[in-house]
Design a protein around this motif. Sequence first.
Motif, short mmCIF file in Angstrom:
data_model
loop_
_atom_site.label_atom_id
_atom_site.label_comp_id
_atom_site.label_asym_id
_atom_site.label_seq_id
_atom_site.Cartn_x
_atom_site.Cartn_y
_atom_site.Cartn_z
N PRO A 1 -7.73 22.36 -1.85
CA PRO A 1 -6.55 22.90 -1.18
C PRO A 1 -6.89 24.14 -0.36
N LEU A 2 -6.05 24.42 0.60
CA LEU A 2 -6.29 25.56 1.50
C LEU A 2 -6.47 26.86 0.69
N GLY A 3 -5.68 27.00 -0.38
CA GLY A 3 -5.77 28.21 -1.21
C GLY A 3 -7.16 28.40 -1.81
N VAL B 1 -1.59 18.21 17.49
CA VAL B 1 -0.32 18.63 18.11
C VAL B 1 0.33 19.74 17.30
N SER B 2 1.26 20.43 17.96
CA SER B 2 2.05 21.46 17.28
C SER B 2 3.30 20.82 16.72
N ALA B 3 3.25 20.44 15.46
CA ALA B 3 4.43 19.89 14.79
C ALA B 3 4.62 20.66 13.49
N GLY B 4 5.25 20.01 12.52
CA GLY B 4 5.60 20.71 11.29
C GLY B 4 4.45 21.42 10.62
N HIS B 5 3.28 20.78 10.55
CA HIS B 5 2.17 21.40 9.84
C HIS B 5 1.67 22.63 10.58
N ALA B 6 1.38 22.48 11.87
CA ALA B 6 0.80 23.60 12.62
C ALA B 6 1.81 24.73 12.83
N LYS B 7 3.09 24.35 13.02
CA LYS B 7 4.10 25.38 13.29
C LYS B 7 4.65 26.00 12.02
N GLY B 8 4.71 25.22 10.95
CA GLY B 8 5.45 25.65 9.78
C GLY B 8 4.65 25.83 8.52
N ILE C 1 -3.91 20.99 3.43
CA ILE C 1 -2.56 21.43 3.07
C ILE C 1 -1.92 20.50 2.05
N GLU C 2 -2.40 19.26 1.95
CA GLU C 2 -1.86 18.39 0.91
C GLU C 2 -2.90 17.32 0.55
N LEU C 3 -2.68 16.67 -0.56
CA LEU C 3 -3.36 15.47 -1.01
C LEU C 3 -4.83 15.61 -1.41
N SER C 4 -5.69 16.13 -0.53
CA SER C 4 -7.13 16.08 -0.79
C SER C 4 -7.68 17.42 -1.25
N ILE D 1 1.41 25.42 7.56
CA ILE D 1 0.13 26.16 7.50
C ILE D 1 0.38 27.67 7.59
N PRO D 2 1.19 28.14 8.57
CA PRO D 2 1.50 29.58 8.57
C PRO D 2 2.11 30.04 7.24
N ALA D 3 2.95 29.21 6.65
CA ALA D 3 3.56 29.59 5.38
C ALA D 3 2.51 29.67 4.28
N ALA D 4 1.58 28.72 4.28
CA ALA D 4 0.51 28.74 3.28
C ALA D 4 -0.35 29.99 3.44
N LEU D 5 -0.61 30.37 4.68
CA LEU D 5 -1.43 31.57 4.92
C LEU D 5 -0.70 32.82 4.43
N ALA D 6 0.60 32.88 4.67
CA ALA D 6 1.39 34.03 4.19
C ALA D 6 1.33 34.10 2.66
#
Length: 302
Positions: free
Chosen positions: A50-52, A74-81, A44-47, A83-88
């Motif tokens: 990219p997910l796309g 854990v379910s924090a910003g990346h897993a909850k926010g 999702i970032e840096l390396s 990554i789902p946004a990137a998939l959309a």
Amino acid sequence: MTTPPALLIAGHGTRDDAGAEAFRAFVEELGRRRPDLPVAGGFIELSPPPLGDAVADLVERGVRRFAAVPLMLVSAGHAKGDIPAALAREKERHPGISYTYGRPLGPHPALLKVLERRLDEATGGRDRAEVTVLLVGRGSTDPDANAEVFKAARLLWEGRGYAGVETAFVSLAAPDVPSGLDRCARLGARKVVVLPYFLFTGILPDRVRRQTEEWAAAHPDVEVRSADVIGPEPELLDLVLERYEEAVAGDLRMNCDSCVYRIALPGFEDKVGLPQQPHFHPDDDGHGHGHHHGGHTHSHAH
Ligand SMILES: C[C@@]1(CC(=O)O)c2cc3[nH]c(cc4nc(cc5[nH]c(cc(n2)[C@H]1CCC(=O)O)[C@@](C)(CC(=O)O)[C@@H]5CCC(=O)O)C(CC(=O)O)=C4CCC(=O)O)c(CCC(=O)O)c3CC(=O)O
Ligand SMILES: [Co+2]
């Protein structure tokens, strides 16, 4: 013949090349484990990649359906926010695709097993009753995510005989690593193992180790050791594939992973499979006081 959905792994990304390479090798290993599936992974970032790019790669290979699994503890910003946004966003780029989204990994018993092994490696299997563990998580501004690390610590303590399992975070949440070590010392610990709750090697696990060594140098009365990160263990591969199967089946089980009625937790083995009964309720004798809790039998017959 219907082909199973592809597997897409979403990783965090790091400026540490070895950490990024560990992720890419892990994705390749997943592909070897499941030659029947198209498998791709991105960050999702840096390396790179990219997910796309990982999604584009799947699409080029003819994939139209995939299940995405966040390689997150854990379910924090990346897993909850994000990554789902990137998939959309990817669905807008590739309107023909459809996907389901899996759960983060922790605190699954398979991970606890690896953590226990990391501790045994660090202590040489010495008497656990003398060892206090400091489990160090990434830390987040999401309290729910931080609480998940405390839950992992408690589950690691249950039934395994350690003097204690305390919790700390490398940044963004208290207590930090030196404070966590202070706390262990105040509780009387004389042997402490600092156990990173991290998937792969990287900048943050390196920081944990450095802070541990600094604290140890200033506290020669306490014996301090550093344990290794979780790493690409067979348990982690199995767990990711379990998350994939769940996401494909639509069988997302909330936090049933550590359910005492499903999983043989050390010391609680006799609870597995026990039939569940409603509590005795004084109003349940036919008087009808309007306290009906229909459908709340909490069955665990999965
Ligand atoms: C070093 C750094 C990158 C660099 O600069 O290379 C880095 C590295 C890594 N983070 C990892 C994991 C997580 N990072 C977060 C969250 C955040 N991480 C962020 C920054 C940074 N993260 C950089 C400097 C940070 C510093 O100096 O403190 C924030 C601030 C900004 C952002 O990422 O957007 C954002 C705060 C969000 C908030 O405000 O809460 C969460 C929680 C979440 O999901 O939100 C998880 C747990 C995921 C899980 O659950 O597993 C891993 C994988 C570890 C592993 O392998 O397990 C690595 C790799 C490594 O350590 O190298
Ligand atoms: Co991060």
